[in-house]
Design a protein around this motif. Sequence first.
Motif, PDB file in Angstrom:
ATOM      1  N   LEU A 391       0.968  -1.158  -0.133  1.00 59.90           N
ATOM      2  CA  LEU A 391       0.008   0.096   0.054  1.00 59.90           C
ATOM      3  C   LEU A 391       0.973   1.210  -0.261  1.00 59.90           C
ATOM      4  O   LEU A 391       0.757   2.178  -0.903  1.00 59.90           O
ATOM      5  N   GLY A 392       1.815   1.244   0.744  1.00 57.90           N
ATOM      6  CA  GLY A 392       2.835   2.424   0.991  1.00 57.90           C
ATOM      7  C   GLY A 392       3.416   2.801  -0.224  1.00 57.90           C
ATOM      8  O   GLY A 392       3.360   4.007  -0.797  1.00 57.90           O
ATOM      9  N   ILE A 393       4.036   1.771  -0.940  1.00 64.12           N
ATOM     10  CA  ILE A 393       4.882   2.212  -2.031  1.00 64.12           C
ATOM     11  C   ILE A 393       4.107   2.349  -3.110  1.00 64.12           C
ATOM     12  O   ILE A 393       4.343   3.284  -4.026  1.00 64.12           O
ATOM     13  N   CYS A 394       3.011   1.404  -3.517  1.00 70.97           N
ATOM     14  CA  CYS A 394       2.375   1.565  -4.756  1.00 70.97           C
ATOM     15  C   CYS A 394       1.271   2.701  -4.724  1.00 70.97           C
ATOM     16  O   CYS A 394       1.408   3.533  -5.488  1.00 70.97           O
ATOM     17  N   LEU A 395       0.666   2.763  -3.639  1.00 65.76           N
ATOM     18  CA  LEU A 395      -0.316   4.020  -3.647  1.00 65.76           C
ATOM     19  C   LEU A 395       0.583   5.277  -3.231  1.00 65.76           C
ATOM     20  O   LEU A 395       0.174   6.317  -3.597  1.00 65.76           O
ATOM     21  N   GLY A 396       1.600   5.295  -2.489  1.00 72.08           N
ATOM     22  CA  GLY A 396       2.475   6.366  -2.572  1.00 72.08           C
ATOM     23  C   GLY A 396       2.980   7.142  -3.852  1.00 72.08           C
ATOM     24  O   GLY A 396       3.110   8.202  -4.234  1.00 72.08           O
ATOM     25  N   CYS A 397       3.314   6.107  -4.688  1.00 72.79           N
ATOM     26  CA  CYS A 397       3.765   6.559  -6.143  1.00 72.79           C
ATOM     27  C   CYS A 397       2.592   7.097  -6.742  1.00 72.79           C
ATOM     28  O   CYS A 397       2.925   8.128  -7.435  1.00 72.79           O
ATOM     29  N   ILE A 398       1.539   6.605  -6.811  1.00 73.04           N
ATOM     30  CA  ILE A 398       0.376   7.039  -7.384  1.00 73.04           C
ATOM     31  C   ILE A 398       0.068   8.615  -6.949  1.00 73.04           C
ATOM     32  O   ILE A 398      -0.127   9.408  -7.763  1.00 73.04           O
ATOM     33  N   ALA A 399       0.058   8.745  -5.630  1.00 71.69           N
ATOM     34  CA  ALA A 399      -0.434  10.054  -4.803  1.00 71.69           C
ATOM     35  C   ALA A 399       0.905  10.944  -5.327  1.00 71.69           C
ATOM     36  O   ALA A 399       0.809  12.074  -5.489  1.00 71.69           O
ATOM     37  N   GLY A 400       2.074  10.419  -5.252  1.00 76.90           N
ATOM     38  CA  GLY A 400       3.399  11.402  -5.564  1.00 76.90           C
ATOM     39  C   GLY A 400       3.292  11.891  -6.898  1.00 76.90           C
ATOM     40  O   GLY A 400       3.546  13.061  -7.024  1.00 76.90           O
ATOM     41  N   VAL A 401       2.925  10.821  -7.969  1.00 78.82           N
ATOM     42  CA  VAL A 401       2.804  11.235  -9.243  1.00 78.82           C
ATOM     43  C   VAL A 401       2.007  12.366  -9.513  1.00 78.82           C
ATOM     44  O   VAL A 401       2.079  13.509 -10.234  1.00 78.82           O
ATOM     45  N   SER A 402       0.658  12.196  -8.959  1.00 83.86           N
ATOM     46  CA  SER A 402      -0.353  13.192  -9.240  1.00 83.86           C
ATOM     47  C   SER A 402       0.122  14.561  -8.732  1.00 83.86           C
ATOM     48  O   SER A 402      -0.095  15.589  -9.003  1.00 83.86           O
ATOM     49  N   ALA A 403       0.769  14.448  -7.429  1.00 85.60           N
ATOM     50  CA  ALA A 403       1.308  15.687  -6.618  1.00 85.60           C
ATOM     51  C   ALA A 403       2.609  16.268  -7.691  1.00 85.60           C
ATOM     52  O   ALA A 403       2.463  17.578  -7.447  1.00 85.60           O
ATOM     53  N   LEU A 404       3.008  15.437  -8.166  1.00 85.92           N
ATOM     54  CA  LEU A 404       4.200  15.900  -9.076  1.00 85.92           C
ATOM     55  C   LEU A 404       3.459  16.939 -10.457  1.00 85.92           C
ATOM     56  O   LEU A 404       3.877  18.043 -10.458  1.00 85.92           O
ATOM     57  N   LEU A 418      10.637  17.883  -4.741  1.00 85.83           N
ATOM     58  CA  LEU A 418      10.306  17.696  -3.405  1.00 85.83           C
ATOM     59  C   LEU A 418       8.742  17.432  -3.171  1.00 85.83           C
ATOM     60  O   LEU A 418       8.281  16.762  -2.116  1.00 85.83           O
ATOM     61  N   ALA A 419       7.801  17.809  -3.904  1.00 83.30           N
ATOM     62  CA  ALA A 419       6.731  17.571  -4.053  1.00 83.30           C
ATOM     63  C   ALA A 419       6.238  15.953  -3.825  1.00 83.30           C
ATOM     64  O   ALA A 419       5.471  15.576  -3.219  1.00 83.30           O
ATOM     65  N   TYR A 420       7.042  15.404  -4.627  1.00 88.91           N
ATOM     66  CA  TYR A 420       6.806  13.905  -4.876  1.00 88.91           C
ATOM     67  C   TYR A 420       7.283  13.194  -3.693  1.00 88.91           C
ATOM     68  O   TYR A 420       6.721  12.268  -3.023  1.00 88.91           O
ATOM     69  N   TYR A 421       8.409  13.518  -3.191  1.00 88.85           N
ATOM     70  CA  TYR A 421       9.166  12.701  -1.998  1.00 88.85           C
ATOM     71  C   TYR A 421       8.090  13.294  -0.734  1.00 88.85           C
ATOM     72  O   TYR A 421       8.056  12.166  -0.192  1.00 88.85           O
ATOM     73  N   ALA A 422       7.628  14.124  -0.563  1.00 87.61           N
ATOM     74  CA  ALA A 422       7.162  14.645   0.452  1.00 87.61           C
ATOM     75  C   ALA A 422       5.701  13.976   0.512  1.00 87.61           C
ATOM     76  O   ALA A 422       5.491  13.246   1.389  1.00 87.61           O
ATOM     77  N   VAL A 423       5.018  13.696  -0.553  1.00 90.29           N
ATOM     78  CA  VAL A 423       3.735  12.793  -0.523  1.00 90.29           C
ATOM     79  C   VAL A 423       3.947  11.383  -0.408  1.00 90.29           C
ATOM     80  O   VAL A 423       3.394  10.844   0.437  1.00 90.29           O
ATOM     81  N   PHE A 424       5.007  11.060  -1.317  1.00 92.92           N
ATOM     82  CA  PHE A 424       5.659   9.593  -1.313  1.00 92.92           C
ATOM     83  C   PHE A 424       5.634   9.127   0.335  1.00 92.92           C
ATOM     84  O   PHE A 424       5.256   8.110   0.747  1.00 92.92           O
ATOM     85  N   GLY A 425       6.670   9.808   0.814  1.00 92.82           N
ATOM     86  CA  GLY A 425       7.075   9.399   2.122  1.00 92.82           C
ATOM     87  C   GLY A 425       5.968   9.641   3.331  1.00 92.82           C
ATOM     88  O   GLY A 425       5.908   8.865   4.242  1.00 92.82           O
ATOM     89  N   LEU A 426       4.873  10.551   3.305  1.00 96.35           N
ATOM     90  CA  LEU A 426       3.950  10.571   4.130  1.00 96.35           C
ATOM     91  C   LEU A 426       2.851   9.483   4.050  1.00 96.35           C
ATOM     92  O   LEU A 426       2.407   9.001   4.745  1.00 96.35           O
ATOM     93  N   VAL A 427       2.461   9.138   2.597  1.00 91.27           N
ATOM     94  CA  VAL A 427       1.966   7.876   2.523  1.00 91.27           C
ATOM     95  C   VAL A 427       2.422   6.587   2.787  1.00 91.27           C
ATOM     96  O   VAL A 427       1.852   5.829   3.431  1.00 91.27           O
ATOM     97  N   LEU A 428       3.646   6.397   2.438  1.00 86.97           N
ATOM     98  CA  LEU A 428       4.605   5.299   2.995  1.00 86.97           C
ATOM     99  C   LEU A 428       4.175   5.305   4.541  1.00 86.97           C
ATOM    100  O   LEU A 428       3.975   4.112   5.159  1.00 86.97           O
ATOM    101  N   LEU A 429       4.432   6.325   5.319  1.00 85.89           N
ATOM    102  CA  LEU A 429       4.443   6.371   6.769  1.00 85.89           C
ATOM    103  C   LEU A 429       3.060   6.174   7.488  1.00 85.89           C
ATOM    104  O   LEU A 429       2.865   5.162   8.238  1.00 85.89           O
ATOM    105  N   TRP A 430       2.084   6.704   6.454  1.00 90.77           N
ATOM    106  CA  TRP A 430       0.817   6.247   6.965  1.00 90.77           C
ATOM    107  C   TRP A 430       0.564   4.755   6.755  1.00 90.77           C
ATOM    108  O   TRP A 430      -0.456   4.202   7.641  1.00 90.77           O
TER     109      TRP A 430
END
Length: 520
Positions: A391-404, A418-430
Amino acid sequence: MKAATLRSFLAVHTWVGLVAGMALFIAFYAGAFSVFTHELSDWAPRPATAAPAEDAPAALARAQTLVDTMLRQRPAAREAMFLVLAGDHGPVPRLFHQPPGGKDTFQYQLDETGTLVTLPQRTGFVDFLYDLHFTAGLPRQFGTYLFGVVCLLYGLALVSGVVIYAPVFLKDLFALRAGPNLKRLWQDAHNVIGMLSLPFHVIFAWSGAVLTLGVLLLAPFQYLVFGGKLMQVLQSDFEVVPHVAPAHVARPTLPVAELIARAQRALPGLQVESIAYHDSGDANARVELYGEVDQRHLNTMGVVALNGASGQVLRVIDPRTMSPGTAWLRGIQALHFGNFGHAPVKWLYLLLGLGGAFLFYSGNLLWIEARRKRRQPQQPLRTQVMARLTLGICLGCIAGVSALFIAGALLPASQAALAYYAVFGLVLLWALLRPAARGASELLALCALITAAIPMAGWLGTGEHLIAAAVHGHGARFWIGALALLLAAAYARMALASWRRARSADANSVWAHAPRTHTR
C-alpha cells in the motif's frame, strides 16, 4: 509437467515477483506518462519558458544567440557542449555542458532579458517524472543499475509465469469469473493482463536490462571472447565519428542555420532536434546533428556528422540504411520508449504501462491472500508487513505522481521533486502506521482526491480550464486533465470497494477491520 516442477516455477515466480514487483510498479506507472515526455512540457509552462511561437528563422537565430553567448561567457564550453533546439523537447533552446574538472553537467538557457541562466541538468517535473521511471526516485546512477538487476529478475518472473500458465492457456485466457470469490477474480485479471501484454513485457525486460546494464553485460565478451578488442569492433556503432585532436588553428564554426541546412542536404527529410559540438572554433571542430526521419520503420533517428569549420560531411547515419549493430541498438531504444508509430503507439504504451502497474500490484495482493489464515483473525506478521509495504509504495507512487503534476502547474520547477518525495514519504509512513484494512481505503481515497485536483491545478497555473484547453487546441492540457479525472474516479471506486470489504468480508484477513472488543 510434474507437480514438483510446477511448484518450483511457482516459487520462483512468486519470490522474484515480490522482490522486483514494487520497483516495477513505480517504473511502469511513471513510465506510462513519461511516454509523453515531449507533450508534457505544454502542461503548465512557466512565463520564463512559455516563449511565443516563433517561425523557423527566428527560432534558429535564438539558438545561435545562445551558442554565441555561451562561448563568450563560458570559453571552456568550446571543448564540448550539446544544444537542444526549441520544439518537441521544449519551447526554448537549451545548452548542456560539463565544466572542466567537475562531475556535474549543467543546463544553460537565455532568460527574457537575454541573460545566460545556469540550471541543474535535470530540472522540473517532466525531467523528474522521466528519471523516476528508471530510478524509482533513488540517486540516478545507483537507481539505474538497481533497475538493471530488477529487469533481469523481471525476465525470470515472465518465464516462470508463462510456464505456470501454459497448461491452461487457451482454457482460461479470457476467463474473468466475477462473483463472491474476489481472489479468483483478481487471479483471473492478473493472468489475462499478463498473458495478453506478454510481448510488451518481454520487450521491456530485455530492453531495460540492455539500456541500464549494457556495458556491464558486454564485459565478459570483451575479455573472454574478443581479447580486449570488443570496443574497437563496436566503435562505429557507439561513436558517430572517431574523436580527432584539435588542430589549434582558429576557424569559425558555421552558424546553426548553415549546419542544419548542410545536414538536411546530406540526409533529406532529417528534422534536426539537437546538435553536439566538439572543439568549437577550431579547424578540426566536429559537429553531430541528431534528428528524426519520419518513415514507416522502427528506427527513425538520423545523424549527420560535419566538420564544423568547413561543413564537410564526415558521416551520415540514415535510419533506412543503418548497419545491423546500430539498427539493433536504436531499435531497442525505440521499442522501449515508444519512439515510433506516433500518437497511437504512445497511447497504447500508456495503457500497457498502467496495465503493467496493475499486474505487479495485483501480484502482491494475491501473495497476501494466498497466505491468509482463514481460521484466525490475527494474521502473520510477514503478511501484515507485505500488505502495508504494498500500500505504501504503490499508492505512495500514485499519490506522488499526481502531486508532481500539481507541482508542475503551481510551484517553481526546482520544487517539483520535493512535492513527490513529501507525498510519497507521508503515504508510506501512514501505510506503515495504520492497519492495512483502514490504510487501503484511506490512501485510495487520498489518491482519488489528489488526482482529481490535477485539472484544477492546471487551470490555476495557466488560466485555462479543461474545456478551454480543448477549444484552444492545447491537447496536452486537455488530455492530462481528462485522464486525471478518469483515474480519480477509478481510485475512488477502489477506495469504496476496499471500505466495503473491510466492513463486510471475512474477518480473518488483513483487509478486514479488527473486531471490536466490548467491555462492561
